[in-house]
Design a protein around this motif. Structure first.
Motif, PDB file in Angstrom:
ATOM      1  N   ALA A 116      20.906   3.854  -3.211  1.00 30.94           N
ATOM      2  CA  ALA A 116      20.253   2.902  -4.187  1.00 30.94           C
ATOM      3  C   ALA A 116      20.474   1.718  -3.650  1.00 30.94           C
ATOM      4  N   GLY A 117      19.692   0.817  -3.408  1.00 29.18           N
ATOM      5  CA  GLY A 117      19.734  -0.730  -2.976  1.00 29.18           C
ATOM      6  C   GLY A 117      18.911  -1.468  -3.707  1.00 29.18           C
ATOM      7  N   THR A 122      14.982  -1.150   0.902  1.00 25.07           N
ATOM      8  CA  THR A 122      16.027  -0.149   0.806  1.00 25.07           C
ATOM      9  C   THR A 122      15.460   1.390   1.660  1.00 25.07           C
ATOM     10  N   CYS A 123      14.311   1.571   1.197  1.00 23.88           N
ATOM     11  CA  CYS A 123      13.672   2.828   1.887  1.00 23.88           C
ATOM     12  C   CYS A 123      13.717   2.847   3.266  1.00 23.88           C
ATOM     13  N   ILE A 133      16.355   4.610  -1.968  1.00 22.17           N
ATOM     14  CA  ILE A 133      15.172   4.048  -3.007  1.00 22.17           C
ATOM     15  C   ILE A 133      15.762   2.671  -3.524  1.00 22.17           C
ATOM     16  N   GLY A 134      14.683   1.675  -3.303  1.00 23.13           N
ATOM     17  CA  GLY A 134      15.027   0.351  -3.835  1.00 23.13           C
ATOM     18  C   GLY A 134      14.591   0.434  -5.477  1.00 23.13           C
ATOM     19  N   VAL A 135      15.930  -0.169  -5.762  1.00 22.26           N
ATOM     20  CA  VAL A 135      15.560  -0.532  -7.329  1.00 22.26           C
ATOM     21  C   VAL A 135      16.109  -1.753  -7.851  1.00 22.26           C
ATOM     22  N   SER A 537      12.431  -6.189  -5.113  1.00 21.77           N
ATOM     23  CA  SER A 537      13.122  -5.967  -6.648  1.00 21.77           C
ATOM     24  C   SER A 537      13.829  -6.985  -7.603  1.00 21.77           C
ATOM     25  N   ARG A 538      13.892  -8.020  -7.013  1.00 25.37           N
ATOM     26  CA  ARG A 538      14.766  -8.928  -7.830  1.00 25.37           C
ATOM     27  C   ARG A 538      14.700  -8.912  -9.135  1.00 25.37           C
ATOM     28  N   GLU A 539      15.826  -8.754  -9.998  1.00 26.40           N
ATOM     29  CA  GLU A 539      15.671  -8.627 -11.053  1.00 26.40           C
ATOM     30  C   GLU A 539      15.346 -10.151 -11.954  1.00 26.40           C
TER      31      GLU A 539
END
Length: 647
Positions: A116-117, A122-123, A133-135, A537-539
């Motif tokens: 998980a990245g 990340t994929c 998996i990008g999260v 993916s940035r929060e």
């Protein structure tokens, strides 16, 4: 029917759930990846979670995005990240060591592992037969703390490859062909699995190029088999002990199927401003170019630089073109130099930059307004380059080098030269000196986090009220990216650890008045079209609007990672049941939701009233019971705090 490789990987790591497409599942996470543009929040989340030490097999923090040090901010964040790695037991990759994805592949990637990245690309590790998996950052923080990763079981989309790529076409053209066929939403809720005899003709780094840009299709992940090409790659990195054969069953079944004959793939280019806006290079040949940039995680292999150097060797780039080279890792830069290719690039007029993401994230190399920039990057969303009115095109290294010579977009087949024959070293120049290993547990426990003045605390978001009655502050169209919600670039990214300051940039790419209006208005709603929140993916794209008062987003559909990030930080993500209702809502309309806890818990459908127009609309949510609790509590961190035995 037999099992495909993606299902094998999920099954071997399944903790909870049934492997039925759309059903909730949880999988064990072996490795995590964080980078500096997202990692500071992850480290603050680990602190908020009260973590003592990382519980994964391997967790690595890379410094690869925010490398420019125009002032003290980025340097202070790098010190904070290194101190957090010492405290929590993570590996630390120093600035200049390389872009996270190819560097992780070189040093830590292992076939059959999950990762998980906190980076949507990340994929790329799927090139080695990993399930990567990008999260969002909070998912990564929870994985580091030993919790399984929750997601909806994806469909598995099998793409059979046959044939062999012709001269002047390469792996970038393969993924652009997939994007040409299926667009930026084609992979949503799917894992893309490449199989067939054509796979064997692609090197491990070729596969990285294709797997990396699966993110641009919206895919959950991309998977390749681990075969002789992967074995050769790991042997060249001195890690042959990590190799294991992984493949789908001969009669593997797929939920969807597609086929690409590699011998028919031609040079392609993605026009501004979407990776899905793909056409043959010859269709746009002759378009003037003022900048060519080669590098990034989307074309990170030694071959990608070497082929460009071979095309440019003994020739001079057109006087109207700035040619920029971003090495993807220090190791690849060393091998390129040993080959003599670095000197060929320099002699052609190219500028060599440090190993890192650089222009891909808008951290330098911003193009001039009204001039075309041709890049081997994964994304060309509006403004991502650092220039608000940019014109960025995506292509292969071959097309980039050909265009650098002519000053116009050029199909490399039309250069009239022989395709280069490359002799790449079998053994890489392995140097691990810039990787700092985790401290022993007893020593790590005594470490203190080093905080500069630009690092704010995580915002303490209040619980959502039981009744929402707020105005629509912003209405957006389809495919709004997280770059447009919380921008990249050298102006904004240095504040990624300072949420109050970063909030000033929120939605600035689409409406520069949003932040000031949101501060005046307080609680509000945003309405959007299809695929809201695609891209990075940035929060921050969930956190800064929430900080400014965002209570809910009502959209036709959401990108996977951003939808999860909204839930993690207490923003209600709702979808139109009737898409035509999107057109009935105007900016400034006041919408109300009554008895929100009961409305969410009573089922996936609810009704919202437009007070301004005296209308009702049917909406749905896809939140699990625990996500409902998190949204109502103000986010996952306050929900977890409520459930701690010591609180």
């Amino acid at each position: 029917m037999g099992r495909n490789l993606a299902r094998k990987l999920i099954e071997s790591h399944l903790v909870h759930g049934e492997m039925t497409p759309g059903a909730p599942i949880e999988i064990r996470v072996d490795q995590t990846l964080t980078q500096d543009a997202t990692g500071t929040l992850v480290m603050q989340e680990l602190e908020a979670l009260g973590l003592d030490r990382a519980r994964t097999e391997v967790s690595v923090q890379y410094v690869d995005h925010n490398l420019l040090q125009a002032d003290e901010k980025n340097a202070e964040d790098h010190l904070f990240l290194q101190s957090a790695c010492r405290r929590f037991g993570l590996w630390f990759s120093k600035a200049g060591n390389g872009v996270s994805h190819p560097t992780h592949m070189q040093r830590f990637g292992i076939p059959g592992k999950t990762m998980a990245g906190s980076d949507s690309h990340t994929c790329a590790a799927g090139a080695l037969g990993m399930l990567a998996i990008g999260v969002g950052g909070l998912e990564v923080a929870l994985a580091i703390a030993g919790r399984p990763l929750g997601l909806r079981m994806p469909e598995v989309w099998g793409i059979e490859l046959t044939g062999r790529l012709p001269a002047w076409s390469s792996a970038k053209d393969v993924i652009l062909e997939v994007l040409r066929r299926h667009g930026v939403r084609g992979g949503v809720n799917r894992i893309i699995e490449y199989h067939g005899p054509g796979v064997a003709t692609l090197s491990a780094m070729d596969r990285h190029v294709i797997a990396n840009m699966g993110a641009e299709l919206g895919a959950t992940s991309t998977v390749f088999p681990a075969d002789a090409a992967v074995r050769d790659f790991l042997r060249g990195e001195g890690r042959q002990r990590d190799f294991a054969v992984l493949s789908p069953d001969p009669d593997a079944d797929y939920d969807l199927i597609d086929h690409i004959d590699l011998s028919t793939v031609e040079p392609l280019v993605a026009k501004p401003s979407s990776p899905g806006n793909v056409v043959p290079v010859r269709d746009v040949a002759g378009t003037p170019v003022s900048q060519v940039v080669i590098g990034s995680s989307a074309n990170p292999g030694l071959r990608d630089y070497a082929v460009a150097a071979a095309v440019l060797k003994g020739r001079q780039a057109d006087h109207s073109v700035s040619v920029d080279i971003n090495p993807s890792s220090r190791q690849i830069f060393a091998d390129l130099t040993k080959m003599g290719a670095t000197f060929d690039l320099i002699a052609s007029g190219a500028r060599i930059h440090q190993a890192g993401c650089m222009g891909c994230i808008g951290m330098g190399q911003a193009p001039a307004v009204g001039h075309n920039s041709l890049r081997t990057f994964p994304r060309n969303f509006p403004g991502r380059s650092g220039t608000a009115e940019d014109s960025v095109w995506l292509c292969s290294p071959e097309t980039a080098a050909a265009s650098a010579l002519t000053g116009v977009i050029t199909d490399p087949r039309d250069l009239g030269i022989e395709y280069p024959c490359l002799e790449l070293p079998e053994q890489a120049t392995v140097n691990t000196e810039m990787l700092v290993a985790p401290l022993p547990t007893d020593q790590a426990a005594r470490e203190k986090l080093v905080r500069g003045p630009n690092i704010s605390a995580l915002p303490d978001f209040p619980a959502l009220p039981s009744k929402i009655e707020v105005p629509v502050l912003l209405k957006l169209g389809d495919d709004v990216s997280t770059d447009e919600i919380s921008p990249a670039g050298a102006r904004a990214l240095p504040f990624r650890s300072n949420v109050p300051k970063l909030a000033d940039f929120t939605f600035g790419q689409v409406d520069d008045s949003y932040a000031s209006r949101a501060r005046e208005t307080g609680a509000h709603i945003v309405v959007a079209g299809q695929n809201y929140g695609q891209g990075s993916s940035r929060e921050h794209a969930a956190i800064t609007p929430r900080y400014l008062g965002l209570h809910a987003v009502i959209a036709k559909s959401f990108a996977r990672i951003h939808w999860q990030n909204l839930a993690n930080f207490g923003v209600l993500a709702l979808e139109f049941t009737e898409l035509a209702d999107y057109d009935r809502i105007s900016p400034g309309d006041v919408l109300t939701l009554d008895d929100l806890p009961n409305a969410l818990r009573s089922g996936p459908e609810l009704r919202i009233r437009n007070i301004t127009k005296n209308e009702h609309y049917r909406l749905r949510h896809r939140l699990s019971p625990s996500q409902i609790d998190a949204v109502l509590a103000g986010g996952q961190i306050p929900r977890l705090a409520q459930n701690r035995p010591d609180t």
